[in-house]
Write a protein that holds these residues in place. Structure first.
Motif, short mmCIF file in Angstrom:
data_model
loop_
_atom_site.label_atom_id
_atom_site.label_comp_id
_atom_site.label_asym_id
_atom_site.label_seq_id
_atom_site.Cartn_x
_atom_site.Cartn_y
_atom_site.Cartn_z
N ILE A 80 2.11 13.75 11.91
CA ILE A 80 1.33 12.50 11.84
C ILE A 80 1.10 12.09 10.39
N GLY A 81 0.71 13.05 9.55
CA GLY A 81 0.43 12.75 8.14
C GLY A 81 1.65 12.24 7.39
N ASN A 82 2.77 12.93 7.54
CA ASN A 82 3.99 12.53 6.82
C ASN A 82 4.58 11.24 7.36
N LEU A 83 4.54 11.05 8.67
CA LEU A 83 5.04 9.79 9.24
C LEU A 83 4.15 8.62 8.83
N THR A 84 2.85 8.87 8.67
CA THR A 84 1.94 7.82 8.20
C THR A 84 2.30 7.38 6.79
N ILE A 85 2.59 8.35 5.92
CA ILE A 85 2.99 8.01 4.54
C ILE A 85 4.29 7.21 4.55
N ILE A 86 5.26 7.63 5.36
CA ILE A 86 6.53 6.91 5.46
C ILE A 86 6.31 5.47 5.92
N LEU A 87 5.46 5.30 6.93
CA LEU A 87 5.17 3.97 7.48
C LEU A 87 4.45 3.10 6.44
N LEU A 88 3.46 3.66 5.76
CA LEU A 88 2.70 2.90 4.75
C LEU A 88 3.62 2.38 3.65
N ILE A 89 4.52 3.23 3.18
CA ILE A 89 5.43 2.83 2.10
C ILE A 89 6.44 1.79 2.58
N LEU A 90 6.78 1.85 3.86
CA LEU A 90 7.71 0.87 4.42
C LEU A 90 7.09 -0.52 4.55
N VAL A 91 5.82 -0.58 4.97
CA VAL A 91 5.19 -1.88 5.30
C VAL A 91 4.40 -2.49 4.14
N ASP A 92 3.95 -1.68 3.17
CA ASP A 92 3.11 -2.21 2.10
C ASP A 92 3.95 -2.58 0.88
N SER A 93 3.87 -3.82 0.47
CA SER A 93 4.67 -4.33 -0.66
C SER A 93 4.23 -3.72 -1.99
N HIS A 94 2.97 -3.26 -2.08
CA HIS A 94 2.47 -2.68 -3.33
C HIS A 94 3.03 -1.28 -3.59
N LEU A 95 3.65 -0.69 -2.57
CA LEU A 95 4.17 0.67 -2.71
C LEU A 95 5.69 0.71 -2.84
N LYS A 96 6.27 -0.41 -3.29
CA LYS A 96 7.73 -0.49 -3.45
C LYS A 96 8.13 -0.11 -4.87
N THR A 97 7.70 1.05 -5.31
CA THR A 97 8.06 1.54 -6.64
C THR A 97 8.82 2.86 -6.50
N ALA A 98 9.38 3.32 -7.61
CA ALA A 98 10.18 4.55 -7.59
C ALA A 98 9.35 5.75 -7.13
N MET A 99 8.12 5.84 -7.62
CA MET A 99 7.26 6.97 -7.28
C MET A 99 7.07 7.10 -5.77
N TYR A 100 6.81 5.97 -5.12
CA TYR A 100 6.57 6.00 -3.68
C TYR A 100 7.87 6.11 -2.88
N TYR A 101 8.97 5.67 -3.48
CA TYR A 101 10.27 5.88 -2.85
C TYR A 101 10.57 7.37 -2.74
N PHE A 102 10.30 8.11 -3.83
CA PHE A 102 10.50 9.56 -3.81
C PHE A 102 9.51 10.24 -2.86
N LEU A 103 8.28 9.76 -2.85
CA LEU A 103 7.27 10.32 -1.95
C LEU A 103 7.65 10.12 -0.49
N GLN A 104 8.22 8.96 -0.19
CA GLN A 104 8.68 8.66 1.17
C GLN A 104 9.78 9.63 1.59
N ASN A 105 10.73 9.86 0.68
CA ASN A 105 11.82 10.80 0.97
C ASN A 105 11.32 12.23 1.09
N PHE A 106 10.32 12.58 0.27
CA PHE A 106 9.73 13.92 0.35
C PHE A 106 9.03 14.13 1.69
#
Length: 317
Positions: free
Chosen positions: A38-64
């Motif tokens: 639930i926690g990791n899928l939530t992070i993946i979803l947040l980075i997908l839908v939130d435009s403020h999280l479209k940076t390299a740092m969050y791209y790596f966090l999403q993959n992690f």
């Protein structure tokens, strides 16, 4: 002639034979597994839908986070099935696939954590060039290279593993398929494979740790040069989540290999493996979420959107 097809199924001995401990283990692993998913899928979803999280740092966090889901799902569900049904058998092919998956996802995580350290280095030490250096193409290439380097490093070991013969015992002293207990029950010579496992493990550990340490040496040196104490505090706070995750990942790995090299303690090894495959994937999303204002804000915005849309539907009903 002896062949590994002489044994087509293995028996996983698990952590314990005590029925009460099995129930407690099942409850513990089920809760931690669900929280990690639930926690990791939530992070993946947040980075997908939130435009403020479209940076390299969050791209790596999403993959992690995606890797964490794969890593914990490679072994925990199978063990939960064993605990709930009592069926401890696993086929040869399923065992090899599980072992390959666990190592692929686990080692790729270390290279991705190293990539994230480099991202922090660029963000803090070269802020004016950050957008240019860490563009989307470079980020995709770094993630792709993390997977490819892992495949190149672990493939020779698995080629040797496929040549092992199992003809005497089929009982694996572990809750999942692991290289060390598998080599113990093999009736063919495992010396070369043992050396390959040691070389690959040390090589991966040293390469990634050296890159992480080097990145953070430059990061800390740059932060200490900041004129304001407030700036220094903010900078340390920003990368603290990544440092905590690094400490957990490398700390657990060091402990496991130190125990294996010092004495043949399979009970301790199994216990640490359970924590590594269940606790770490559960803690990581909470560490990143609770210590990151942007992720917390994105989560609050998503909850508000879901709540408002639910309220709108109820009005029209």
């Amino acid at each position: 002639m002896r062949n590994h097809t002489a044994i087509t199924t293995f028996i996983l001995l698990g952590l314990t034979d005590d029925p009460k401990l099995k129930i407690l283990t099942f409850i513990f692993l089920f809760i931690t597994y669900m929280l990690s998913i639930i926690g990791n899928l939530t992070i993946i979803l947040l980075i997908l839908v939130d435009s403020h999280l479209k940076t390299a740092m969050y791209y790596f966090l999403q993959n992690f986070s995606f890797l964490e889901v794969l890593f914990t799902s490679a072994c925990i569900p199978r063990y939960l099935y064993c605990l709930s049904t009592g069926d401890r058998t696993i086929t040869y092919n399923a065992c090899i696939c599980q072992l390959f998956s666990i190592n692929l996802f686990g080692v790729t995580e270390f290279f991705l954590l190293t990539t994230m350290s480099y991202d922090w280095y660029v963000a803090i030490c070269k802020p004016l060039y950050y957008v240019t250096i860490m563009n989307h193409r470079v980020c995709k290439m770094l993630v792709f290279c993390s997977w490819m380097v892992t495949l190149l490093l672990i493939s020779p070991v698995f080629i040797l593993l496929l040549g092992l013969e199992f003809c005497n015992s089929n009982a694996i002293d572990h809750f999942g398929c692991d290289a060390n207990p598998l080599m113990k029950i093999a009736c063919s010579d495992t010396w070369l494979m043992e050396q390959m496992v040691i070389v690959c493990s040390v090589l991966i550990f040293i390469i990634t740790l050296a890159c992480v340490v080097l990145s953070y040496v430059y990061i800390i040196r740059t932060i200490l040069r900041f004129p304001s104490a407030q700036q220094r505090k903010k900078a340390f706070s920003t990368c603290s989540s990544h440092m905590i995750v690094l400490s957990i990942s490398y700390g657990s790995c060091i402990f496991i290999y130190m125990k294996l090299s010092s004495e043949d303690d399979m009970t301790m090894n199994k216990g640490m493996s359970v924590l590594n495959t269940s606790i770490s994937p559960m803690l990581n999303p909470f560490i990143y979420t609770l210590r990151n204002k942007q992720v917390k804000q994105a989560f609050n915005d998503l909850v508000k959107q879901l709540y408002s849309s639910q309220g709108t539907r109820s009005i029209f009903k």
